[in-house]
Design a protein around this motif. Structure first.
Motif, PDB file in Angstrom:
ATOM      1  N   ARG A 141      -0.262  -6.151  13.440  1.00  0.00           N
ATOM      2  CA  ARG A 141      -0.362  -7.453  12.776  1.00  0.00           C
ATOM      3  C   ARG A 141      -0.820  -7.272  11.330  1.00  0.00           C
ATOM      4  N   ARG A 142      -1.830  -6.457  11.130  1.00  0.00           N
ATOM      5  CA  ARG A 142      -2.339  -6.137   9.788  1.00  0.00           C
ATOM      6  C   ARG A 142      -2.372  -4.630   9.658  1.00  0.00           C
ATOM      7  N   LEU A 143      -1.658  -4.107   8.694  1.00  0.00           N
ATOM      8  CA  LEU A 143      -1.670  -2.663   8.482  1.00  0.00           C
ATOM      9  C   LEU A 143      -3.007  -2.225   7.918  1.00  0.00           C
ATOM     10  N   ASP A 144      -3.466  -1.036   8.319  1.00  0.00           N
ATOM     11  CA  ASP A 144      -4.668  -0.485   7.698  1.00  0.00           C
ATOM     12  C   ASP A 144      -4.285   0.151   6.359  1.00  0.00           C
ATOM     13  N   ALA A 145      -5.255   0.786   5.696  1.00  0.00           N
ATOM     14  CA  ALA A 145      -4.994   1.352   4.370  1.00  0.00           C
ATOM     15  C   ALA A 145      -3.898   2.411   4.426  1.00  0.00           C
ATOM     16  N   ALA A 146      -3.909   3.206   5.493  1.00  0.00           N
ATOM     17  CA  ALA A 146      -2.863   4.223   5.644  1.00  0.00           C
ATOM     18  C   ALA A 146      -1.494   3.559   5.777  1.00  0.00           C
ATOM     19  N   GLY A 147      -1.445   2.484   6.560  1.00  0.00           N
ATOM     20  CA  GLY A 147      -0.187   1.773   6.738  1.00  0.00           C
ATOM     21  C   GLY A 147       0.326   1.179   5.433  1.00  0.00           C
ATOM     22  N   GLU A 148      -0.596   0.631   4.634  1.00  0.00           N
ATOM     23  CA  GLU A 148      -0.208   0.068   3.331  1.00  0.00           C
ATOM     24  C   GLU A 148       0.371   1.160   2.436  1.00  0.00           C
ATOM     25  N   ARG A 149      -0.242   2.346   2.499  1.00  0.00           N
ATOM     26  CA  ARG A 149       0.230   3.453   1.662  1.00  0.00           C
ATOM     27  C   ARG A 149       1.639   3.895   2.088  1.00  0.00           C
ATOM     28  N   VAL A 150       1.834   3.966   3.393  1.00  0.00           N
ATOM     29  CA  VAL A 150       3.163   4.353   3.882  1.00  0.00           C
ATOM     30  C   VAL A 150       4.191   3.282   3.516  1.00  0.00           C
ATOM     31  N   ALA A 151       3.809   2.015   3.652  1.00  0.00           N
ATOM     32  CA  ALA A 151       4.739   0.929   3.310  1.00  0.00           C
ATOM     33  C   ALA A 151       5.165   1.030   1.842  1.00  0.00           C
ATOM     34  N   GLN A 152       4.215   1.352   0.971  1.00  0.00           N
ATOM     35  CA  GLN A 152       4.550   1.501  -0.448  1.00  0.00           C
ATOM     36  C   GLN A 152       5.498   2.682  -0.654  1.00  0.00           C
TER      37      GLN A 152
END
Lengths: 141, 241
Positions: free
Chosen positions: B109-120
């Protein structure tokens, strides 16, 4: 109040539409996660809708064997139709627009950030879905 | 040229609801649609290939597409190929993480910081792939190097929209006793009629030239299609008058 922790087999599947281009798709997905993570975490689960679209056998088996609730963000009704095409029969179908129609003050504009209005809309929808989950688990339609 | 949607790159994300990588596929796609390449990209909800109509299934035959999948099941790539046309490129988030030593994401539901980095990182790769498919200059990339956002016009907000209901017009016509789908034919007919063109042999040549902009026509099928398009146009003009 939710029932005691359900076995995997008893879980109700919550399947949002995977909408990516419309804000109501994002609201539907948020409502699904609210139910699965906050309101009824032990009684619900999901299946990737894309798996059903592809015809994945395990995904299809799960929607045939479990009670399923679909949530659609637009009139194309992708969640409902894909579940039906997979051989499932949704026990309940929800449309974000129906909730919005009753709460027109909650306008949602952006897909990637539904904002406070979107979260409120999702919460209202999630509570309706949670009530339906309880009813289904009690054997009511 | 008929008034048809501009040729863009179609982005099809799996949006898988069960996995963080599915959320990453959706978030990365939205970053490209809204911020990085808003003028050059469109999207379609993946399940609409099955739930939709001909114009949705024509999507990947009109737009070169990039499938963005969260996991090795490759639902987006496979479903796009199954219902529309093979994607021009595809990308799998789990493979990208492994190949580039990116951190393991958490949260659906909410990406963690690692998820945000991968998304970028996925969004950056996508933006460069869009440039490549459109033949635009693009600098060499390293996952996560940060593609430059395209500034929206002053006072406007870039908003991603899907192409359902505004898709590519398709006509089915009979060629050599077979039903054949021809992309853009209704729009081409509309334009020719508005220009007052009669169903003559010269017009047929012009019609075929327009048809070939939007459809691949094999050399051994061209004569039969030429005849069928002229026949259909004659029928269209007679019923329109």
């Amino acid at each position: 109040m939710s029932d005691a922790k359900a076995s995997t087999d008893d879980k109700v599947l919550i399947i949002p539409c995977s909408g990516i281009g419309k804000a109501f798709g994002s609201v539907g997905r948020e409502a699904a996660y609210m139910v699965m993570e906050e309101l009824r975490p032990d009684e619900t689960d999901t299946v990737c809708l894309s798996l059903l679209t592809l015809g994945d056998e395990d995904g299809q088996r799960r929607v045939r064997e479990h009670k399923t609730i679909t949530i659609d963000g637009c009139p194309q009704a992708c969640a409902r139709i894909n579940v039906e095409q997979a051989g499932g029969t949704p026990a309940a179908t929800f449309r974000v627009f129906d909730v919005f129609r009753a709460h027109k003050e909650l306008r949602v504009r952006q897909v990637s950030d539904i904002g406070e209005n979107g979260r409120q809309l999702a919460k209202i929808l999630a509570e309706e879905i949670a009530a339906k989950v309880d009813a289904l688990r009690k054997g009511e339609n | 040229m008929p008034d048809l949607p501009k040729k863009k790159v179609g982005l099809i994300a799996c949006s898988g609801e069960e996995l963080p990588e599915g959320t990453i596929s959706r978030m990365a796609t939205l970053k490209v649609l809204e911020q990085l390449r808003p003028e050059d990209t469109v999207t379609l909800c993946l399940p609409l290939f099955l739930a939709g109509e001909e114009r949705e299934r024509a999507f990947a035959r009109f737009y070169p597409t990039i499938a963005i999948d969260g996991c090795a099941k490759r639902c987006a790539a496979q479903a796009t190929a199954k219902y529309s046309a093979p994607p021009a490129a595809s990308l799998v988030v789990t493979e990208l993480i492994a190949e580039n030593g990116l951190p393991q994401p958490h949260g659906v539901r909410r990406l963690d910081a690692a998820g945000e980095r991968v998304a970028q990182a996925v969004a950056d790769l996508l933006a460069h792939e869009v440039d490549r498919l459109l033949g635009k200059p693009s600098s060499p990339i390293v996952a996560g190097d940060g593609a430059q956002p395209v500034a929206a016009e002053a006072g406007t907000m870039a908003v991603a929209t899907c192409s359902c209901g505004s898709g590519i017009p398709v006509a089915k016509i009979t060629v050599n006793s077979h039903q054949v789908e021809v992309l853009a034919l209704p729009a081409i007919f509309d334009q020719f009629r508005e220009q007052g063109k009669l169903p003559t042999d010269d017009t047929a040549d012009e019609l075929m030239a327009a048809v070939k902009i939007y459809n691949r026509v094999a050399a051994d099928e061209e004569a039969a299609l030429h005849e069928a398009v002229l026949r259909e146009y004659a029928a269209y003009v007679s019923t329109s008058n």
